[in-house]
Design a protein around this motif. Structure first.
Motif, PDB file in Angstrom:
ATOM      1  N   VAL A 172       0.851  -1.196   0.000  1.00 33.56           N
ATOM      2  CA  VAL A 172       0.000   0.000   0.000  1.00 33.56           C
ATOM      3  C   VAL A 172       0.885   1.245   0.000  1.00 33.56           C
ATOM      4  O   VAL A 172       2.052   1.194   0.383  1.00 33.56           O
ATOM      5  N   PRO A 173       0.329   2.392  -0.432  1.00 37.85           N
ATOM      6  CA  PRO A 173       1.088   3.643  -0.289  1.00 37.85           C
ATOM      7  C   PRO A 173       1.377   3.918   1.184  1.00 37.85           C
ATOM      8  O   PRO A 173       0.553   3.633   2.059  1.00 37.85           O
ATOM      9  N   ALA A 174       2.531   4.462   1.454  1.00 42.66           N
ATOM     10  CA  ALA A 174       2.912   4.757   2.837  1.00 42.66           C
ATOM     11  C   ALA A 174       2.142   5.973   3.346  1.00 42.66           C
ATOM     12  O   ALA A 174       1.960   6.954   2.631  1.00 42.66           O
ATOM     13  N   ALA A 175       1.700   5.893   4.590  1.00 42.13           N
ATOM     14  CA  ALA A 175       0.954   6.992   5.216  1.00 42.13           C
ATOM     15  C   ALA A 175       1.894   7.902   5.996  1.00 42.13           C
ATOM     16  O   ALA A 175       2.833   7.433   6.659  1.00 42.13           O
ATOM     17  N   ARG A 176       1.662   9.210   5.866  1.00 35.44           N
ATOM     18  CA  ARG A 176       2.344  10.228   6.672  1.00 35.44           C
ATOM     19  C   ARG A 176       3.870  10.179   6.550  1.00 35.44           C
ATOM     20  O   ARG A 176       4.593  10.479   7.488  1.00 35.44           O
ATOM     21  N   THR A 177       4.367   9.802   5.361  1.00 35.87           N
ATOM     22  CA  THR A 177       5.814   9.824   5.147  1.00 35.87           C
ATOM     23  C   THR A 177       6.237  10.985   4.259  1.00 35.87           C
ATOM     24  O   THR A 177       7.430  11.236   4.089  1.00 35.87           O
ATOM     25  N   LEU A 178       5.289  11.659   3.657  1.00 27.68           N
ATOM     26  CA  LEU A 178       5.541  12.883   2.910  1.00 27.68           C
ATOM     27  C   LEU A 178       4.232  13.664   2.839  1.00 27.68           C
ATOM     28  O   LEU A 178       3.159  13.119   3.075  1.00 27.68           O
ATOM     29  N   VAL A 179       4.343  14.943   2.501  1.00 31.36           N
ATOM     30  CA  VAL A 179       3.145  15.770   2.387  1.00 31.36           C
ATOM     31  C   VAL A 179       3.215  16.566   1.085  1.00 31.36           C
ATOM     32  O   VAL A 179       4.245  17.132   0.738  1.00 31.36           O
ATOM     33  N   ALA A 180       2.119  16.524   0.343  1.00 36.27           N
ATOM     34  CA  ALA A 180       1.955  17.329  -0.866  1.00 36.27           C
ATOM     35  C   ALA A 180       0.844  18.333  -0.609  1.00 36.27           C
ATOM     36  O   ALA A 180      -0.145  18.015   0.063  1.00 36.27           O
ATOM     37  N   VAL A 181       0.992  19.539  -1.137  1.00 34.47           N
ATOM     38  CA  VAL A 181       0.076  20.614  -0.777  1.00 34.47           C
ATOM     39  C   VAL A 181      -0.551  21.243  -2.012  1.00 34.47           C
ATOM     40  O   VAL A 181       0.142  21.528  -2.996  1.00 34.47           O
ATOM     41  N   GLY A 182      -1.859  21.456  -1.930  1.00 34.81           N
ATOM     42  CA  GLY A 182      -2.564  22.268  -2.902  1.00 34.81           C
ATOM     43  C   GLY A 182      -2.916  23.596  -2.270  1.00 34.81           C
ATOM     44  O   GLY A 182      -3.388  23.645  -1.136  1.00 34.81           O
ATOM     45  N   ALA A 225      -2.576  19.090  -4.867  1.00 34.83           N
ATOM     46  CA  ALA A 225      -1.752  18.157  -4.096  1.00 34.83           C
ATOM     47  C   ALA A 225      -1.562  16.843  -4.845  1.00 34.83           C
ATOM     48  O   ALA A 225      -0.462  16.266  -4.855  1.00 34.83           O
ATOM     49  N   LYS A 226      -2.614  16.370  -5.512  1.00 30.22           N
ATOM     50  CA  LYS A 226      -2.512  15.114  -6.266  1.00 30.22           C
ATOM     51  C   LYS A 226      -1.543  15.252  -7.438  1.00 30.22           C
ATOM     52  O   LYS A 226      -0.887  14.275  -7.824  1.00 30.22           O
ATOM     53  N   THR A 227      -1.441  16.435  -7.999  1.00 25.11           N
ATOM     54  CA  THR A 227      -0.508  16.636  -9.098  1.00 25.11           C
ATOM     55  C   THR A 227       0.935  16.531  -8.622  1.00 25.11           C
ATOM     56  O   THR A 227       1.799  15.983  -9.310  1.00 25.11           O
ATOM     57  N   VAL A 228       1.210  17.051  -7.426  1.00 24.44           N
ATOM     58  CA  VAL A 228       2.545  16.875  -6.831  1.00 24.44           C
ATOM     59  C   VAL A 228       2.840  15.392  -6.650  1.00 24.44           C
ATOM     60  O   VAL A 228       3.927  14.901  -6.993  1.00 24.44           O
ATOM     61  N   LEU A 229       1.867  14.652  -6.132  1.00 25.76           N
ATOM     62  CA  LEU A 229       2.071  13.215  -5.936  1.00 25.76           C
ATOM     63  C   LEU A 229       2.248  12.499  -7.267  1.00 25.76           C
ATOM     64  O   LEU A 229       3.010  11.527  -7.367  1.00 25.76           O
ATOM     65  N   GLU A 268       5.679  19.327   9.456  1.00 31.00           N
ATOM     66  CA  GLU A 268       7.129  19.203   9.381  1.00 31.00           C
ATOM     67  C   GLU A 268       7.738  18.989  10.762  1.00 31.00           C
ATOM     68  O   GLU A 268       8.752  18.297  10.907  1.00 31.00           O
ATOM     69  N   ALA A 269       7.100  19.559  11.793  1.00 35.65           N
ATOM     70  CA  ALA A 269       7.576  19.330  13.160  1.00 35.65           C
ATOM     71  C   ALA A 269       7.425  17.870  13.567  1.00 35.65           C
ATOM     72  O   ALA A 269       8.171  17.372  14.428  1.00 35.65           O
ATOM     73  N   GLU A 270       6.472  17.175  12.961  1.00 27.55           N
ATOM     74  CA  GLU A 270       6.304  15.736  13.201  1.00 27.55           C
ATOM     75  C   GLU A 270       7.314  14.904  12.423  1.00 27.55           C
ATOM     76  O   GLU A 270       7.338  13.680  12.542  1.00 27.55           O
ATOM     77  N   GLY A 271       8.107  15.568  11.561  1.00 27.10           N
ATOM     78  CA  GLY A 271       9.080  14.841  10.758  1.00 27.10           C
ATOM     79  C   GLY A 271       8.543  14.388   9.418  1.00 27.10           C
ATOM     80  O   GLY A 271       9.140  13.507   8.780  1.00 27.10           O
ATOM     81  N   ILE A 272       7.421  14.975   8.962  1.00 28.22           N
ATOM     82  CA  ILE A 272       6.856  14.617   7.664  1.00 28.22           C
ATOM     83  C   ILE A 272       7.400  15.608   6.642  1.00 28.22           C
ATOM     84  O   ILE A 272       7.050  16.786   6.676  1.00 28.22           O
ATOM     85  N   PRO A 273       8.248  15.167   5.717  1.00 32.18           N
ATOM     86  CA  PRO A 273       8.883  16.110   4.790  1.00 32.18           C
ATOM     87  C   PRO A 273       7.928  16.605   3.710  1.00 32.18           C
ATOM     88  O   PRO A 273       6.967  15.941   3.331  1.00 32.18           O
ATOM     89  N   MET A 274       8.211  17.787   3.191  1.00 37.95           N
ATOM     90  CA  MET A 274       7.410  18.442   2.172  1.00 37.95           C
ATOM     91  C   MET A 274       7.860  18.013   0.783  1.00 37.95           C
ATOM     92  O   MET A 274       9.043  18.067   0.459  1.00 37.95           O
ATOM     93  N   ALA A 275       6.897  17.615  -0.059  1.00 39.15           N
ATOM     94  CA  ALA A 275       7.222  17.199  -1.418  1.00 39.15           C
ATOM     95  C   ALA A 275       7.098  18.339  -2.422  1.00 39.15           C
ATOM     96  O   ALA A 275       7.800  18.349  -3.432  1.00 39.15           O
ATOM     97  N   GLY A 276       6.210  19.294  -2.174  1.00 39.36           N
ATOM     98  CA  GLY A 276       6.016  20.396  -3.103  1.00 39.36           C
ATOM     99  C   GLY A 276       4.585  20.873  -3.055  1.00 39.36           C
ATOM    100  O   GLY A 276       3.749  20.335  -2.310  1.00 39.36           O
ATOM    101  N   ILE A 324      -1.997  16.673   1.784  1.00 34.70           N
ATOM    102  CA  ILE A 324      -2.341  15.249   1.760  1.00 34.70           C
ATOM    103  C   ILE A 324      -1.073  14.415   1.673  1.00 34.70           C
ATOM    104  O   ILE A 324       0.000  14.907   1.317  1.00 34.70           O
ATOM    105  N   ASP A 325      -1.207  13.136   2.015  1.00 36.29           N
ATOM    106  CA  ASP A 325      -0.072  12.226   1.874  1.00 36.29           C
ATOM    107  C   ASP A 325      -0.323  11.293   0.696  1.00 36.29           C
ATOM    108  O   ASP A 325      -1.303  11.441  -0.051  1.00 36.29           O
ATOM    109  N   LEU A 326       0.564  10.306   0.527  1.00 36.57           N
ATOM    110  CA  LEU A 326       0.502   9.447  -0.650  1.00 36.57           C
ATOM    111  C   LEU A 326      -0.731   8.549  -0.648  1.00 36.57           C
ATOM    112  O   LEU A 326      -1.138   8.037  -1.694  1.00 36.57           O
ATOM    113  N   THR A 327      -1.353   8.351   0.496  1.00 41.57           N
ATOM    114  CA  THR A 327      -2.590   7.572   0.551  1.00 41.57           C
ATOM    115  C   THR A 327      -3.796   8.392   0.103  1.00 41.57           C
ATOM    116  O   THR A 327      -4.885   7.840  -0.080  1.00 41.57           O
TER     117      THR A 327
END
Length: 415
Positions: A89-99, A389-393, A152-160, A112-115
């Motif tokens: 499955v896609p990993a949860a809360r391992t990256l964040v994409a933003v709209g 956000a989905k386009t970043v993913l 980001e304070a939780e350690g979830i990196p930003m994808a774009g 949103i994340d990859l899920t």
């Protein structure tokens, strides 16, 4: 980032590459199979679907696991001989994409994340007609920081991030050529945002609001195999987007779909774009509120609550008729058999669809053989934020190595 509209989701699945980049290509193909699967596939399922060998799929999946793009579920028993299958499955809360979105009456941010799960969001109402871009984009950057900093304070990196704008955007880097309802022209949105410290160096790309909303709608319709349609985004302005085989068609400059500025009456009211008689002067939210004798600042709910009054019923009937004329021209030009009403039109669809369909029946040449269907959108609640956000993913799915290189100190060899 890739050119907007060239995404994998909802399109014909990728096939194994036979060139020098086949390892990277196949890595993206495996991630696409996992991210867009109706049910979590095993390594054997992916091998069967792609034609890759089991050993190759296992190596690719291990690389994606190390890069924190996918995760394993508990093994499940299989009717086939051998070890139980391990769903991926896609990993949860391992990256964040933003709209992000600048619209005439609100600013918005959704992460949103990859899920596909929404990790955080914020929408701030306002009146941004005839504003200066600098303070509005500064407010958007502050809204972005408020949403993203805790993640980001939780350690979830930003994808774009992708920014949705109600106007003509030159592909994904800009500039914003013209947004009539904002009063903006020739604005370097990417430059203004990337120089803002509150963006914290996040990669920024741009797209038209309707095109990003259509991207979200394409994903929402994928389970029903509806991959081609024309999307209409009804707000104060009216945008549109052509979706073919699940991909948004941007046009030569990224300017396609400006249905709100198609002609209804050359002697009609003056539009913010400088022309007369544009569709949005008959069917945009402001136009509908004026015709219904309601305050322009009122929410669309006020229009729904006043259904039954002569002014509101006339406003919806005439707005629907104008939409039907414009959409008839669209259907004749691009040979589309599904029209999707998004934005404020989603809740107004029961009142707009009958007059739209009357115009389609009278004006679309092919109607006798293939009637055009008009439907309410399925992706609601600020769809452009999700689409951004989905386009970043989608960029990550196309090129997972661009992400795993950030995660892994030493890239794991792909064999």
């Amino acid at each position: 980032m890739t050119e907007f509209g060239v995404m994998t989701s909802g399109r014909t699945p990728l096939t194994p590459a036979r060139q020098a980049s086949l390892r990277e290509h196949n890595l993206g193909m495996v991630l696409d199979q996992i991210v867009n699967a109706a049910t979590p596939p095993s390594r054997a399922d992916i091998a069967g679907a792609t034609g890759l060998t089991r050993a190759t799929v296992s190596a690719l999946a291990d690389h994606l696991l190390a890069g924190r793009l996918i995760a394993e579920l508990a093994p499940v028993s299989s009717q086939r001989a051998g070890r139980p299958a391990v769903p991926l499955v896609p990993a949860a809360r391992t990256l964040v994409a933003v709209g992000l979105e600048v619209n005439v009456d609100y600013l918005g941010v959704r992460a949103i994340d990859l899920t596909g799960a929404v990790l955080a969001e914020s929408v701030e109402p306002g009146d941004f007609r005839n504003t200066r871009p600098e303070p509005v984009l500064a407010a958007l950057a502050a809204l972005f920081a408020g949403v993203v900093t805790p993640l980001e304070a939780e350690g979830i990196p930003m994808a774009g991030c992708y920014v949705a704008l109600p106007g003509l955007v030159d592909r994904n880097t800009g500039p914003l050529r013209l947004a009539p309802n904002l009063g903006w022209e020739s604005v370097d949105v990417v430059g203004l945002l990337t120089r803002n410290l509150q963006m914290n160096g996040t990669p920024v790309a741009l797209a038209n609001e309707a095109k990003l909303a259509a991207r979200a709608e394409a994903e929402a319709r994928r389970p029903d195999d509806v991959h081609s349609f024309f999307y209409v985004s009804g707000e104060i302005g009216i945008g549109g987007a052509i979706v073919t085989d699940g991909a948004v068609v941007p046009g030569r400059h990224g300017w396609s779909g400006e249905i709100g500025h198609t002609l209804i009456d050359p002697n009609g009211p003056l539009c913010g774009c400088g022309s007369h008689g544009c569709l949005e002067q008959y069917a945009g939210k402001d136009a509908l509120m004026r015709a219904a004798r309601l305050p322009q600042s009122a929410p669309v709910r006020a229009l729904l609550d006043s259904v039954g009054s002569p002014s509101t019923d006339t406003a919806l009937a005439e707005g629907g008729r104008a939409l039907g004329i414009a959409l008839s021209n669209t259907a004749n030009l691009i040979d589309v058999d599904t029209l999707v009403l998004g934005g404020v039109y989603t809740s107004l669809a029961p009142y707009l669809i009958p007059p739209i369909q009357r115009e389609l029946a009278a004006r679309v040449l092919s109607h006798r053989w293939s009637p055009v269907t008009v439907q309410a959108a399925r992706s609601v609640d600020y769809a452009a934020l999700t689409g951004g956000a989905k386009t970043v993913l989608g960029d990550i799915v196309m090129d997972p190595n661009s992400w795993t290189r950030r995660v892994l100190a030493e890239p794991t060899p792909i064999t």
